[in-house]
Design a protein around this motif. Structure first.
Motif, PDB file in Angstrom:
ATOM      1  N   LYS A  91       0.836  -1.207   0.000  1.00 58.88           N
ATOM      2  CA  LYS A  91       0.000   0.000   0.000  1.00 58.88           C
ATOM      3  C   LYS A  91       0.872   1.259   0.000  1.00 58.88           C
ATOM      4  CE  LYS A  91      -3.678   2.299   2.560  1.00 58.88           C
ATOM      5  NZ  LYS A  91      -4.524   2.271   3.748  1.00 58.88           N
ATOM      6  N   ALA A  92       1.912   1.290   0.823  1.00 59.21           N
ATOM      7  CA  ALA A  92       2.800   2.458   0.892  1.00 59.21           C
ATOM      8  C   ALA A  92       3.542   2.658  -0.432  1.00 59.21           C
ATOM      9  CB  ALA A  92       3.787   2.302   2.044  1.00 59.21           C
ATOM     10  N   TRP A  93       4.083   1.562  -0.985  1.00 55.22           N
ATOM     11  CA  TRP A  93       4.785   1.653  -2.268  1.00 55.22           C
ATOM     12  C   TRP A  93       3.844   2.130  -3.367  1.00 55.22           C
ATOM     13  CZ3 TRP A  93       8.399  -3.177  -3.164  1.00 55.22           C
ATOM     14  CH2 TRP A  93       9.418  -3.178  -2.195  1.00 55.22           C
ATOM     15  N   SER A  94       2.645   1.565  -3.429  1.00 54.93           N
ATOM     16  CA  SER A  94       1.666   1.951  -4.452  1.00 54.93           C
ATOM     17  C   SER A  94       1.327   3.435  -4.347  1.00 54.93           C
ATOM     18  CB  SER A  94       0.386   1.123  -4.320  1.00 54.93           C
ATOM     19  OG  SER A  94       0.652  -0.226  -4.561  1.00 54.93           O
ATOM     20  N   GLY A  95       1.168   3.911  -3.123  1.00 50.53           N
ATOM     21  CA  GLY A  95       0.860   5.324  -2.908  1.00 50.53           C
ATOM     22  C   GLY A  95       1.971   6.245  -3.394  1.00 50.53           C
ATOM     23  N   LEU A  96       3.206   5.870  -3.097  1.00 41.23           N
ATOM     24  CA  LEU A  96       4.345   6.684  -3.559  1.00 41.23           C
ATOM     25  C   LEU A  96       4.468   6.645  -5.079  1.00 41.23           C
ATOM     26  CD1 LEU A  96       7.047   6.015  -0.843  1.00 41.23           C
ATOM     27  CD2 LEU A  96       6.078   8.223  -1.478  1.00 41.23           C
ATOM     28  N   HIS A  97       4.282   5.475  -5.662  1.00 38.70           N
ATOM     29  CA  HIS A  97       4.362   5.357  -7.125  1.00 38.70           C
ATOM     30  C   HIS A  97       3.247   6.158  -7.805  1.00 38.70           C
ATOM     31  CE1 HIS A  97       6.665   1.381  -6.442  1.00 38.70           C
ATOM     32  NE2 HIS A  97       7.521   2.359  -6.650  1.00 38.70           N
ATOM     33  N   ALA A  98       2.054   6.179  -7.211  1.00 39.02           N
ATOM     34  CA  ALA A  98       0.944   6.948  -7.789  1.00 39.02           C
ATOM     35  C   ALA A  98       1.202   8.446  -7.650  1.00 39.02           C
ATOM     36  CB  ALA A  98      -0.368   6.565  -7.105  1.00 39.02           C
ATOM     37  N   MET A  99       1.726   8.846  -6.507  1.00 37.80           N
ATOM     38  CA  MET A  99       1.979  10.258  -6.251  1.00 37.80           C
ATOM     39  C   MET A  99       3.153  10.783  -7.094  1.00 37.80           C
ATOM     40  SD  MET A  99       2.583  12.101  -2.546  1.00 37.80           S
ATOM     41  CE  MET A  99       1.347  11.058  -1.835  1.00 37.80           C
ATOM     42  N   PHE A 100       4.177   9.944  -7.247  1.00 40.13           N
ATOM     43  CA  PHE A 100       5.389  10.331  -7.974  1.00 40.13           C
ATOM     44  C   PHE A 100       5.743   9.218  -8.966  1.00 40.13           C
ATOM     45  CE2 PHE A 100       5.896  11.982  -3.558  1.00 40.13           C
ATOM     46  CZ  PHE A 100       5.698  13.333  -3.838  1.00 40.13           C
ATOM     47  N   PRO A 101       5.157   9.205 -10.144  1.00 39.01           N
ATOM     48  CA  PRO A 101       5.343   8.116 -11.104  1.00 39.01           C
ATOM     49  C   PRO A 101       6.793   7.863 -11.506  1.00 39.01           C
ATOM     50  CG  PRO A 101       3.563   9.568 -11.800  1.00 39.01           C
ATOM     51  CD  PRO A 101       4.210  10.220 -10.621  1.00 39.01           C
ATOM     52  N   ASP A 102       7.648   8.868 -11.413  1.00 40.20           N
ATOM     53  CA  ASP A 102       9.053   8.711 -11.814  1.00 40.20           C
ATOM     54  C   ASP A 102       9.990   8.476 -10.634  1.00 40.20           C
ATOM     55  OD1 ASP A 102       8.368   9.094 -14.494  1.00 40.20           O
ATOM     56  OD2 ASP A 102       8.493  11.279 -14.284  1.00 40.20           O
ATOM     57  N   GLY A 151      13.243  11.815  -9.128  1.00 39.01           N
ATOM     58  CA  GLY A 151      11.970  11.755  -9.838  1.00 39.01           C
ATOM     59  C   GLY A 151      10.841  12.463  -9.113  1.00 39.01           C
ATOM     60  N   ILE A 152      11.190  13.295  -8.126  1.00 44.97           N
ATOM     61  CA  ILE A 152      10.187  14.097  -7.427  1.00 44.97           C
ATOM     62  C   ILE A 152      10.099  15.423  -8.191  1.00 44.97           C
ATOM     63  CG2 ILE A 152       9.504  15.174  -5.245  1.00 44.97           C
ATOM     64  CD1 ILE A 152       9.818  12.110  -5.040  1.00 44.97           C
ATOM     65  N   PRO A 153       8.929  15.789  -8.703  1.00 44.23           N
ATOM     66  CA  PRO A 153       8.811  17.007  -9.514  1.00 44.23           C
ATOM     67  C   PRO A 153       9.258  18.263  -8.761  1.00 44.23           C
ATOM     68  CG  PRO A 153       6.767  15.751  -9.572  1.00 44.23           C
ATOM     69  CD  PRO A 153       7.645  15.116  -8.549  1.00 44.23           C
ATOM     70  N   ALA A 154       9.870  19.178  -9.482  1.00 44.42           N
ATOM     71  CA  ALA A 154      10.277  20.461  -8.906  1.00 44.42           C
ATOM     72  C   ALA A 154       9.049  21.150  -8.340  1.00 44.42           C
ATOM     73  CB  ALA A 154      10.947  21.323  -9.957  1.00 44.42           C
ATOM     74  N   SER A 180      12.356  10.531   6.767  1.00 41.89           N
ATOM     75  CA  SER A 180      12.381  10.999   5.387  1.00 41.89           C
ATOM     76  C   SER A 180      12.226  12.508   5.376  1.00 41.89           C
ATOM     77  CB  SER A 180      11.231  10.355   4.601  1.00 41.89           C
ATOM     78  OG  SER A 180      11.142  10.929   3.317  1.00 41.89           O
ATOM     79  N   SER A 181      12.915  13.156   4.452  1.00 40.50           N
ATOM     80  CA  SER A 181      12.740  14.600   4.288  1.00 40.50           C
ATOM     81  C   SER A 181      11.620  14.892   3.304  1.00 40.50           C
ATOM     82  CB  SER A 181      14.047  15.249   3.818  1.00 40.50           C
ATOM     83  OG  SER A 181      14.372  14.813   2.502  1.00 40.50           O
ATOM     84  N   LEU A 182      11.002  13.869   2.740  1.00 38.59           N
ATOM     85  CA  LEU A 182       9.913  14.025   1.789  1.00 38.59           C
ATOM     86  C   LEU A 182       8.630  14.337   2.542  1.00 38.59           C
ATOM     87  CD1 LEU A 182       8.890  13.764  -1.167  1.00 38.59           C
ATOM     88  CD2 LEU A 182       8.481  11.346  -0.678  1.00 38.59           C
ATOM     89  N   SER A 183       8.036  15.477   2.254  1.00 43.80           N
ATOM     90  CA  SER A 183       6.751  15.787   2.906  1.00 43.80           C
ATOM     91  C   SER A 183       5.632  15.242   2.030  1.00 43.80           C
ATOM     92  CB  SER A 183       6.605  17.304   3.108  1.00 43.80           C
ATOM     93  OG  SER A 183       6.769  17.983   1.895  1.00 43.80           O
ATOM     94  N   ARG A 184       4.720  14.520   2.662  1.00 43.25           N
ATOM     95  CA  ARG A 184       3.607  13.911   1.951  1.00 43.25           C
ATOM     96  C   ARG A 184       2.294  14.494   2.468  1.00 43.25           C
ATOM     97  NH1 ARG A 184       5.073   7.736   2.709  1.00 43.25           N
ATOM     98  NH2 ARG A 184       6.702   8.509   4.047  1.00 43.25           N
ATOM     99  N   PRO A 185       1.368  14.737   1.584  1.00 42.12           N
ATOM    100  CA  PRO A 185       0.059  15.249   2.030  1.00 42.12           C
ATOM    101  C   PRO A 185      -0.583  14.292   3.041  1.00 42.12           C
ATOM    102  CG  PRO A 185       0.231  15.252  -0.392  1.00 42.12           C
ATOM    103  CD  PRO A 185       1.434  14.526   0.151  1.00 42.12           C
ATOM    104  N   GLY A 186      -1.231  14.880   4.042  1.00 42.21           N
ATOM    105  CA  GLY A 186      -1.932  14.073   5.031  1.00 42.21           C
ATOM    106  C   GLY A 186      -1.026  13.503   6.106  1.00 42.21           C
ATOM    107  N   ARG A 187       0.211  13.903   6.132  1.00 42.61           N
ATOM    108  CA  ARG A 187       1.119  13.384   7.160  1.00 42.61           C
ATOM    109  C   ARG A 187       1.618  14.497   8.024  1.00 42.61           C
ATOM    110  NH1 ARG A 187       3.307   8.189   7.501  1.00 42.61           N
ATOM    111  NH2 ARG A 187       4.609   9.338   8.858  1.00 42.61           N
TER     112      ARG A 187
END
Length: 173
Positions: free
Chosen positions: A101-112, A135-138, A166-173
């Protein structure tokens, strides 16, 4: 003069090879005390080192497989990489399905998205891994390249626990 372990009084406990030799002489028991330190301690020492090296190689391999599977979007590989009762401490989840579920969410949010291992330190059944996320969009992140720091514990050839930041900020977290 010798003490109860058969170690001469003038031997230093702080000489590098002496400490190891004396430890294994005690560990090996009376068989190694028969001679100076006997050959059995060498066998025990070699076995311990071989086992630690083997564990380290196994832990490194499973950690690398995990990142390769994530980058390849191979969600089915999670079942062979993570234990059935896997615990993700950062997400507060248990089980392989939580990984999928976590991997799928990251792949959907950031396809690259691609996770690149920058450093990996392995000791016995644990690996500490520093990664960068590509692969995180600017504009999604203020910094140029988000990163993660994860520690894994491997048991029976599978990742059993994970701790991480992680330094990646994700919506809802």
């Amino acid at each position: 003069m010798r003490d109860d372990l058969g170690i001469r009084g003038e031997d230093s406990l702080f000489e590098p090879e002496s400490v190891e030799t004396k430890f294994f002489a005690v560990f090996a028991g009376s068989a190694s005390r028969a001679g100076r330190y006997g050959s059995s301690h060498k066998l025990i020492h070699a076995h311990v080192l071989d086992r630690k090296r083997e564990m380290t190689d196994d832990v490194r391999a499973i950690a690398q497989r995990m990142y390769e599977a994530f980058n390849a979007r191979d969600l089915t590989a999670a079942k062979t990489i993570f234990s059935g009762d896997f615990v993700s401490h950062p997400l507060g989840t248990v089980g392989v399905d939580s990984v999928v579920k976590a991997w799928s969410g990251l792949h959907a949010m950031f396809p690259d998205i691609q996770v690149i291992v920058e450093d990996m330190l392995v000791d016995a059944d644990k690996a500490a891994v520093r990664t960068s996320l590509h692969g995180i969009p600017a504009g999604v992140e203020e910094q140029a390249l988000p990163s993660m720091m994860e520690i894994f514990r491997v048991q029976d050839g599978r990742i059993a626990e994970l701790w991480g930041l992680s330094s990646l900020s994700r919506p809802g977290r």
